[in-house]
Write a protein that holds these residues in place. Structure first.
Motif, PDB file in Angstrom:
ATOM      1  N   UNK A  99       0.798  -1.221   0.000  1.00 12.37           N
ATOM      2  CA  UNK A  99       0.000   0.000   0.000  1.00 12.37           C
ATOM      3  C   UNK A  99       0.834   1.277   0.000  1.00 12.37           C
ATOM      4  N   UNK A 100       2.081   1.218   0.388  1.00 13.47           N
ATOM      5  CA  UNK A 100       2.937   2.407   0.389  1.00 13.47           C
ATOM      6  C   UNK A 100       3.925   2.418  -0.764  1.00 13.47           C
ATOM      7  N   UNK A 101       3.653   1.616  -1.779  1.00 19.38           N
ATOM      8  CA  UNK A 101       4.560   1.541  -2.924  1.00 19.38           C
ATOM      9  C   UNK A 101       4.703   2.901  -3.584  1.00 19.38           C
ATOM     10  N   UNK A 102       5.931   3.285  -3.860  1.00 18.69           N
ATOM     11  CA  UNK A 102       6.209   4.522  -4.565  1.00 18.69           C
ATOM     12  C   UNK A 102       7.161   4.217  -5.710  1.00 18.69           C
ATOM     13  N   UNK A 103       6.967   4.931  -6.807  1.00 18.33           N
ATOM     14  CA  UNK A 103       7.800   4.723  -7.985  1.00 18.33           C
ATOM     15  C   UNK A 103       8.932   5.741  -8.036  1.00 18.33           C
ATOM     16  N   UNK A 104      10.118   5.246  -8.389  1.00 17.62           N
ATOM     17  CA  UNK A 104      11.267   6.108  -8.654  1.00 17.62           C
ATOM     18  C   UNK A 104      11.631   5.947 -10.117  1.00 17.62           C
ATOM     19  N   UNK A 105      11.634   7.059 -10.842  1.00 18.92           N
ATOM     20  CA  UNK A 105      11.877   7.035 -12.278  1.00 18.92           C
ATOM     21  C   UNK A 105      13.322   7.389 -12.605  1.00 18.92           C
ATOM     22  N   UNK A 106      13.853   6.752 -13.649  1.00 18.73           N
ATOM     23  CA  UNK A 106      15.064   7.258 -14.259  1.00 18.73           C
ATOM     24  C   UNK A 106      14.740   8.507 -15.070  1.00 18.73           C
ATOM     25  N   UNK A 107      15.774   9.124 -15.627  1.00 17.22           N
ATOM     26  CA  UNK A 107      15.555  10.359 -16.386  1.00 17.22           C
ATOM     27  C   UNK A 107      15.065  10.095 -17.805  1.00 17.22           C
ATOM     28  N   UNK A 108      15.088   8.856 -18.210  1.00 12.63           N
ATOM     29  CA  UNK A 108      14.574   8.502 -19.529  1.00 12.63           C
ATOM     30  C   UNK A 108      15.650   8.443 -20.598  1.00 12.63           C
ATOM     31  N   UNK A 109      15.408   7.605 -21.600  1.00 15.55           N
ATOM     32  CA  UNK A 109      16.260   7.516 -22.782  1.00 15.55           C
ATOM     33  C   UNK A 109      15.397   7.775 -24.004  1.00 15.55           C
ATOM     34  N   UNK A 110      15.772   8.781 -24.768  1.00 13.67           N
ATOM     35  CA  UNK A 110      15.018   9.095 -25.977  1.00 13.67           C
ATOM     36  C   UNK A 110      15.551   8.257 -27.129  1.00 13.67           C
ATOM     37  N   UNK A 111      14.702   7.408 -27.670  1.00 14.64           N
ATOM     38  CA  UNK A 111      15.070   6.526 -28.781  1.00 14.64           C
ATOM     39  C   UNK A 111      14.602   7.124 -30.098  1.00 14.64           C
TER      40      UNK A 111
END
Lengths: 115, 114
Positions: A99-111
């Motif tokens: 219930x306390x799950x949080x997402x951590x994102x990378x900065x992304x890769x533009x393909x």
């Protein structure tokens, strides 16, 4: 603290070529890992997910990813890219499925796929 | 099944103006998230709700930002007195009891503050 690193901000490949997008994570526990794709002017769409078990997971549109605990990595692969795969790809870490799950994102890769 | 919907899709403001963003999550999803995505960066969590309760709003940038989800369904994110630094895409996502880690995202609202 947890973090996700996508070392390549931009990747360009030719149509029909193979693809690998790199992702490294930092987390002391058992990670839940995802790859999301974001097409221009659209929201994020889930490509695939890894919770446990077989380290190679299959996703939509021919994408797959391999989890490596020893390397703290979750690289995305595709055998043959199509021009429509041009988008931004995000590697994402969750610390749990609870219930306390949080997402951590990378900065992304533009393909960018060249025809 | 309908996805997460957001409106408006775009907003352009002068500094000092207020703006509200609206989100309708997937039916049955009890948890709703608001993210801020600056240009060429990954989304960053601002606030999230379980039903109508705020679970974590510690990442809201300032008291200029507020969010509500009064009936545990739709949600509104408001920025009072917008600044140029607020320029970003604001994403809404939802998830549910069976798997909170898997979030479903809306198309976002692209905000430009001049």
């Amino acid at each position: 603290a947890q973090s996700v690193t996508q070392p390549d901000a931009r990747v360009t490949v030719s149509e029909g070529a193979s693809l690998q997008l790199r992702c490294k994570y930092s987390y002391s526990g058992t990670p839940y890992l995802f790859w999301y794709v974001q097409y221009p002017r659209q929201g994020l769409q889930l490509l695939l997910k890894y919770y446990s078990g077989d380290p190679v997971v299959q996703g939509v549109n021919g994408f797959e990813a391999e989890f490596s605990k020893s390397n703290s990595s979750f690289h995305l692969r595709k055998a043959s890219v199509h021009w429509s795969d041009s988008a931004v790809y995000f590697c994402v870490l969750s610390d749990s499925g609870g219930s306390n799950a949080k997402l951590t994102f990378g900065k992304g890769t533009k393909l960018s796929v060249k025809s | 099944e309908a996805g997460v919907t957001q409106s408006p899709r775009y907003a352009v403001l002068q500094e000092g103006q207020a703006v509200s963003f609206w989100c309708d999550p997937i039916s049955g999803h009890d948890t709703l998230y608001w993210y801020q995505q600056p240009r060429d960066q990954g989304p960053q969590l601002l606030v999230y709700f379980r039903d109508e309760a705020v679970i974590d709003n510690s990442q809201l940038p300032s008291d200029r930002f507020s969010a509500v989800r009064p009936k545990g369904t739709n949600s509104t994110l408001k920025i009072q007195s917008a600044k140029q630094g607020d320029t970003a895409t604001y994403l809404c996502a939802s998830s549910w009891t069976n798997n909170y880690a898997e979030q479903f995202f809306g198309p976002g609202t692209r905000l430009t503050v001049l």
